[in-house]
Write a protein that holds these residues in place. Structure first.
Motif, PDB file in Angstrom:
ATOM      1  N   VAL A  12      14.761  -1.262 -16.839  1.00 23.74           N
ATOM      2  CA  VAL A  12      14.054  -0.449 -15.853  1.00 23.74           C
ATOM      3  C   VAL A  12      12.635  -0.225 -16.349  1.00 23.74           C
ATOM      4  CG1 VAL A  12      13.994   1.787 -14.705  1.00 23.74           C
ATOM      5  CG2 VAL A  12      16.190   0.696 -15.174  1.00 23.74           C
ATOM      6  N   SER A  13      11.658  -0.408 -15.481  1.00 26.11           N
ATOM      7  CA  SER A  13      10.274  -0.147 -15.854  1.00 26.11           C
ATOM      8  C   SER A  13       9.613   0.692 -14.757  1.00 26.11           C
ATOM      9  CB  SER A  13       9.501  -1.456 -16.077  1.00 26.11           C
ATOM     10  OG  SER A  13       9.513  -2.226 -14.903  1.00 26.11           O
ATOM     11  N   PHE A  14       8.583   1.399 -15.147  1.00 25.67           N
ATOM     12  CA  PHE A  14       7.887   2.281 -14.220  1.00 25.67           C
ATOM     13  C   PHE A  14       7.025   1.465 -13.264  1.00 25.67           C
ATOM     14  CE2 PHE A  14       4.368   4.989 -12.917  1.00 25.67           C
ATOM     15  CZ  PHE A  14       5.043   6.105 -12.482  1.00 25.67           C
ATOM     16  N   ASP A  15       7.055   1.796 -11.971  1.00 27.20           N
ATOM     17  CA  ASP A  15       6.221   1.118 -10.993  1.00 27.20           C
ATOM     18  C   ASP A  15       5.129   2.053 -10.495  1.00 27.20           C
ATOM     19  OD1 ASP A  15       5.350  -0.879  -9.173  1.00 27.20           O
ATOM     20  OD2 ASP A  15       6.493   0.098  -7.590  1.00 27.20           O
ATOM     21  N   CYS A  16       5.494   3.185  -9.915  1.00 21.54           N
ATOM     22  CA  CYS A  16       4.495   4.109  -9.377  1.00 21.54           C
ATOM     23  C   CYS A  16       5.145   5.454  -9.116  1.00 21.54           C
ATOM     24  CB  CYS A  16       3.906   3.574  -8.058  1.00 21.54           C
ATOM     25  SG  CYS A  16       5.069   3.587  -6.674  1.00 21.54           S
ATOM     26  N   ILE A  17       4.313   6.424  -8.818  1.00 26.43           N
ATOM     27  CA  ILE A  17       4.802   7.673  -8.255  1.00 26.43           C
ATOM     28  C   ILE A  17       4.351   7.668  -6.805  1.00 26.43           C
ATOM     29  CG2 ILE A  17       2.789   9.001  -9.013  1.00 26.43           C
ATOM     30  CD1 ILE A  17       4.938  11.365  -9.281  1.00 26.43           C
ATOM     31  N   ALA A  18       5.275   7.948  -5.902  1.00 23.76           N
ATOM     32  CA  ALA A  18       4.967   7.933  -4.476  1.00 23.76           C
ATOM     33  C   ALA A  18       4.990   9.364  -3.951  1.00 23.76           C
ATOM     34  CB  ALA A  18       5.977   7.076  -3.727  1.00 23.76           C
ATOM     35  N   LEU A  19       3.946   9.720  -3.231  1.00 20.31           N
ATOM     36  CA  LEU A  19       3.827  11.062  -2.665  1.00 20.31           C
ATOM     37  C   LEU A  19       3.987  10.989  -1.148  1.00 20.31           C
ATOM     38  CD1 LEU A  19       0.672  12.178  -4.667  1.00 20.31           C
ATOM     39  CD2 LEU A  19       3.053  12.777  -5.154  1.00 20.31           C
ATOM     40  N   ASP A  20       4.944  11.724  -0.613  1.00 22.19           N
ATOM     41  CA  ASP A  20       5.093  11.829   0.836  1.00 22.19           C
ATOM     42  C   ASP A  20       3.997  12.735   1.376  1.00 22.19           C
ATOM     43  OD1 ASP A  20       7.371  10.344   0.592  1.00 22.19           O
ATOM     44  OD2 ASP A  20       8.759  11.953   1.111  1.00 22.19           O
ATOM     45  N   CYS A  21       3.458  12.394   2.548  1.00 26.83           N
ATOM     46  CA  CYS A  21       2.421  13.218   3.158  1.00 26.83           C
ATOM     47  C   CYS A  21       2.214  12.781   4.607  1.00 26.83           C
ATOM     48  CB  CYS A  21       1.117  13.136   2.375  1.00 26.83           C
ATOM     49  SG  CYS A  21       0.543  11.463   2.052  1.00 26.83           S
ATOM     50  N   TYR A 120      -3.734  22.807  -9.398  1.00 27.76           N
ATOM     51  CA  TYR A 120      -4.430  22.557  -8.137  1.00 27.76           C
ATOM     52  C   TYR A 120      -3.446  21.952  -7.147  1.00 27.76           C
ATOM     53  CZ  TYR A 120      -8.605  23.165 -10.954  1.00 27.76           C
ATOM     54  OH  TYR A 120      -9.568  23.685 -11.778  1.00 27.76           O
ATOM     55  N   ALA A 121      -3.881  21.808  -5.904  1.00 22.86           N
ATOM     56  CA  ALA A 121      -3.113  21.086  -4.894  1.00 22.86           C
ATOM     57  C   ALA A 121      -4.029  20.046  -4.262  1.00 22.86           C
ATOM     58  CB  ALA A 121      -2.582  22.032  -3.824  1.00 22.86           C
ATOM     59  N   ASP A 122      -3.470  18.871  -3.961  1.00 23.08           N
ATOM     60  CA  ASP A 122      -4.228  17.860  -3.229  1.00 23.08           C
ATOM     61  C   ASP A 122      -4.291  18.275  -1.756  1.00 23.08           C
ATOM     62  OD1 ASP A 122      -1.883  16.970  -1.867  1.00 23.08           O
ATOM     63  OD2 ASP A 122      -1.547  15.349  -3.286  1.00 23.08           O
ATOM     64  N   PRO A 123      -5.004  17.548  -0.899  1.00 25.08           N
ATOM     65  CA  PRO A 123      -5.120  17.967   0.502  1.00 25.08           C
ATOM     66  C   PRO A 123      -3.792  18.081   1.256  1.00 25.08           C
ATOM     67  CG  PRO A 123      -6.847  16.404  -0.016  1.00 25.08           C
ATOM     68  CD  PRO A 123      -5.915  16.432  -1.194  1.00 25.08           C
ATOM     69  N   ALA A 124      -2.739  17.413   0.776  1.00 27.37           N
ATOM     70  CA  ALA A 124      -1.427  17.516   1.415  1.00 27.37           C
ATOM     71  C   ALA A 124      -0.576  18.620   0.798  1.00 27.37           C
ATOM     72  CB  ALA A 124      -0.685  16.187   1.323  1.00 27.37           C
ATOM     73  N   GLY A 125      -1.104  19.303  -0.224  1.00 27.20           N
ATOM     74  CA  GLY A 125      -0.388  20.415  -0.841  1.00 27.20           C
ATOM     75  C   GLY A 125       0.409  20.074  -2.088  1.00 27.20           C
ATOM     76  N   HIS A 126       0.380  18.814  -2.561  1.00 28.76           N
ATOM     77  CA  HIS A 126       1.108  18.454  -3.773  1.00 28.76           C
ATOM     78  C   HIS A 126       0.421  19.072  -4.985  1.00 28.76           C
ATOM     79  CE1 HIS A 126       1.799  14.890  -1.083  1.00 28.76           C
ATOM     80  NE2 HIS A 126       3.040  15.265  -1.333  1.00 28.76           N
ATOM     81  N   PRO A 127       1.140  19.821  -5.808  1.00 26.32           N
ATOM     82  CA  PRO A 127       0.537  20.394  -7.008  1.00 26.32           C
ATOM     83  C   PRO A 127       0.221  19.324  -8.053  1.00 26.32           C
ATOM     84  CG  PRO A 127       2.601  21.498  -6.464  1.00 26.32           C
ATOM     85  CD  PRO A 127       2.519  20.284  -5.614  1.00 26.32           C
ATOM     86  N   PHE A 128      -0.861  19.532  -8.780  1.00 20.67           N
ATOM     87  CA  PHE A 128      -1.183  18.718  -9.950  1.00 20.67           C
ATOM     88  C   PHE A 128      -1.942  19.595 -10.925  1.00 20.67           C
ATOM     89  CE2 PHE A 128      -4.834  18.091  -7.186  1.00 20.67           C
ATOM     90  CZ  PHE A 128      -5.923  18.104  -8.041  1.00 20.67           C
ATOM     91  N   CYS A 129      -1.938  19.189 -12.184  1.00 24.20           N
ATOM     92  CA  CYS A 129      -2.610  19.966 -13.216  1.00 24.20           C
ATOM     93  C   CYS A 129      -3.749  19.173 -13.835  1.00 24.20           C
ATOM     94  CB  CYS A 129      -1.633  20.342 -14.325  1.00 24.20           C
ATOM     95  SG  CYS A 129      -0.314  21.444 -13.797  1.00 24.20           S
ATOM     96  N   LEU A 130      -4.809  19.874 -14.160  1.00 20.08           N
ATOM     97  CA  LEU A 130      -5.855  19.352 -15.019  1.00 20.08           C
ATOM     98  C   LEU A 130      -5.603  19.979 -16.379  1.00 20.08           C
ATOM     99  CD1 LEU A 130      -9.030  19.605 -12.759  1.00 20.08           C
ATOM    100  CD2 LEU A 130      -7.536  17.632 -13.121  1.00 20.08           C
ATOM    101  N   CYS A 131      -5.434  19.145 -17.388  1.00 16.95           N
ATOM    102  CA  CYS A 131      -5.044  19.600 -18.724  1.00 16.95           C
ATOM    103  C   CYS A 131      -6.108  19.230 -19.744  1.00 16.95           C
ATOM    104  CB  CYS A 131      -3.733  18.932 -19.140  1.00 16.95           C
ATOM    105  SG  CYS A 131      -2.393  19.124 -17.962  1.00 16.95           S
ATOM    106  N   ARG A 132      -6.263  20.068 -20.748  1.00 14.37           N
ATOM    107  CA  ARG A 132      -7.193  19.717 -21.813  1.00 14.37           C
ATOM    108  C   ARG A 132      -6.549  18.642 -22.690  1.00 14.37           C
ATOM    109  NH1 ARG A 132      -7.615  25.407 -24.882  1.00 14.37           N
ATOM    110  NH2 ARG A 132      -5.432  25.916 -24.928  1.00 14.37           N
TER     111      ARG A 132
END
Length: 139
Positions: A12-21, A120-132
């Protein structure tokens, strides 16, 4: 079939992360602009799938006409993305200019913050973080 062949077939290998919107093209453009990437193609035949190509793992956006944004922090975030950034103040302004929303904390960054991430949230409301990038970064 040999045991080695079976193991290879099960790799198994990583392909992508898919966001519904509801607006896959718009959310793809948001991440491409934020990350300095590009949006691949014009979506699939129905305009329902877009790929964001950048230096990191592929991010895809998928049409979900009845998508309901996660209600974080009041509800579950479902999933979130973490991005590393050296200049949090500049990245904060960039997120807002691109149509994102500060969730926690909402005020502009201060020098030498105690916590090593901001949500933060993207325009569709998905949370994401900005990390140091390191424990001692930002001050």
């Amino acid at each position: 079939m040999s045991d080695t062949a079976r193991e290879t077939d099960a790799t198994v290998s990583f392909d992508c992360i898919a966001l519904d919107c509801a607006d896959p093209a718009g959310v793809a453009r948001f991440y491409a602009d934020l990350l300095g990437g590009t949006v691949s193609g014009e979506g699939d035949d129905d305009g329902e799938w877009y790929d964001v190509l950048w230096d990191g793992p592929r991010i895809s956006t998928q049409l979900a006409p009845n998508h309901e944004s996660p209600d974080w922090p009041r509800g579950q975030q479902q999933a979130h993305l973490d991005f590393v950034v050296a200049d949090i103040a500049a990245a904060h302004e960039r997120v807002l200019a691109l149509g994102g929303t500060a969730l926690d904390p909402v005020e502009p960054p201060r020098p030498a913050p105690e916590r090593g991430f901001r949500v933060y949230a993207d325009p569709a409301g998905h949370p994401f973080c900005l990390c140091r990038p390191t424990k001692d970064a930002w001050g």
